[in-house]
Design an enzyme around this catalytic site. Structure first.
Site, short mmCIF file in Angstrom:
data_model
loop_
_atom_site.label_atom_id
_atom_site.label_comp_id
_atom_site.label_asym_id
_atom_site.label_seq_id
_atom_site.Cartn_x
_atom_site.Cartn_y
_atom_site.Cartn_z
N HIS A 25 -1.70 -0.33 -9.71
CA HIS A 25 -2.39 -1.21 -8.74
C HIS A 25 -2.94 -2.46 -9.44
O HIS A 25 -4.13 -2.78 -9.36
CB HIS A 25 -3.51 -0.46 -8.00
N ARG A 74 0.86 -1.18 0.00
CA ARG A 74 0.00 0.00 0.00
C ARG A 74 0.89 1.23 0.00
O ARG A 74 1.97 1.24 0.64
CB ARG A 74 -0.90 0.04 1.24
#
Ligand code: NDP
Length: 310
Positions: free
Chosen positions: A273, A225
């Site tokens: 992502h 993240r």
């Protein structure tokens, strides 16, 4: 008795999930009605995604559990309207995807592939890279994904160090834990892979001091993240050449804004992502098994600890 399962994942994924959830629940022997449209007070289970339509759980008074399609739960874990147990996704498809992404990007940097892929001046420059046993790799986070990546990299011969919150014993991996363990895990690591969850404790795990512990030229991969890294400290370390390259899949703001320095930095690779995605086929099995467990009064798999945040 039939159970009502609300599909509150991304609406455009419903057509893909519908037959798979129906079949997986039937295999578990559950008589279920699965739909993206069920009156809130009649819902027994919620299949959830942060980019789906349900973020306020107040009116789901009968729901027995919220079953997330995502592995990372930072967007729901603090949701005060959620009173039901929350599970996260641990799925074979997600695991395989992450192993492939991490292994591919580790090998890119280990082998120095860029020198041959991008060679506009057609330079014939030979030179063998070290073999994998001479390239220490550290994985921050030894959970479902971190362990799978550690095992794959060990299979290729890399010496792997792993770091987690609590002590771990993974055969073949040098396992470290806690703050002192983190410093030791970084010292000497030529490639660092971040597979930690986003929690208040993991924010800025890689800050200026810890980046400085890495050997000059070290490479960072972040499929975990964005907030795990102090961006300003990383950019400074990249500019100075202390960090050789960063391959980043996750960011504090997504999509990464057009003017973010990561996009055009010569030592940064941005991937949007996509390191790994939940695969509907295998995820439906996990959801169905948890509904069966709940109905049978058995403990749920992959329950989120909302105090720890993951
Ligand atoms: P897990 O919950 O299985 O593992 C998390 C690991 O992080 C555990 O080893 C845990 O330690 C460790 N950890 C948590 N907090 C700390 C801390 N404060 N200090 C040290 N270690 C800590 O998660 P997964 O492996 O399934 O997934 C990891 C993350 O990967 C997800 O949270 C998500 O953010 C990211 N992800 C990214 C995707 C992408 O496409 N980019 C796709 C899927 C996931 P312990 O073992 O002691 O509990």
């Amino acid at each position: 008795m039939s159970v009502n399962v609300l599909f509150a994942g991304r609406p455009d994924r419903w057509a893909e999930y519908q037959p798979l959830l129906d079949a997986a629940l039937a295999r578990e022997g559950i008589d279920a009605h699965v739909s993206p449209e069920i009156a809130p007070e009649e819902v027994d289970y919620i299949v959830y995604a942060p980019n789906g339509p349900v973020q306020d759980f107040t009116s789901y008074t009968r729901a027995k559990a919220v079953l997330s399609l995502w592995a990372g739960v930072e967007k729901i874990v603090d949701n005060e309207t959620l009173t039901q147990p929350l599970t996260r996704m641990v799925d074979d498809g997600l695991r395989r995807g992450m192993v492939e992404w991490v292994t591919g990007h580790v090998l890119r940097h280990h082998l120095g592939m860029d020198a041959h892929i991008v060679n506009p001046d057609c330079v014939w420059k030979q030179g063998a890279p070290p073999l994998a046993p001479d390239r220490p790799v550290t994985i921050l986070g030894l959970g479902a994904l971190g362990i799978a990546c550690a095992e794959a990299l060990m299979g290729l011969g890399f010496p792997v160090t792993g770091w987690s919150r609590g002590p771990k014993d993974v055969p073949g991996v040098r396992c470290l834990a806690g703050n002192a363990g983190l410093d030791a895990a970084l010292e000497g690591a030529e490639i660092v892979v971040l597979l930690l969850p986003q929690t208040p404790e993991t924010e800025n795990t890689l800050d200026a001091r810890r980046l400085a512990l890495l050997p000059r030229g070290a490479v960072i991969l972040n499929p975990g993240r964005g907030p795990l890294i102090d961006d300003d400290a990383l950019l400074a370390a990249l500019d100075e050449g202390h960090i050789g390259h960063a391959t980043l899949d996750t960011f504090r703001v997504e999509p990464l804004p057009d003017d973010h320095p990561y996009w055009r930095h010569p030592r940064v690779t941005v991937t949007p992502h996509i390191a790994s995605d939940t695969r509907a086929g295998t995820a439906a099995d996990v959801i169905a098994e948890n509904i069966r467990r709940s109905e049978a009064g058995e403990p749920l798999l992959h329950l989120v600890n909302r105090t720890l945040g993951y």
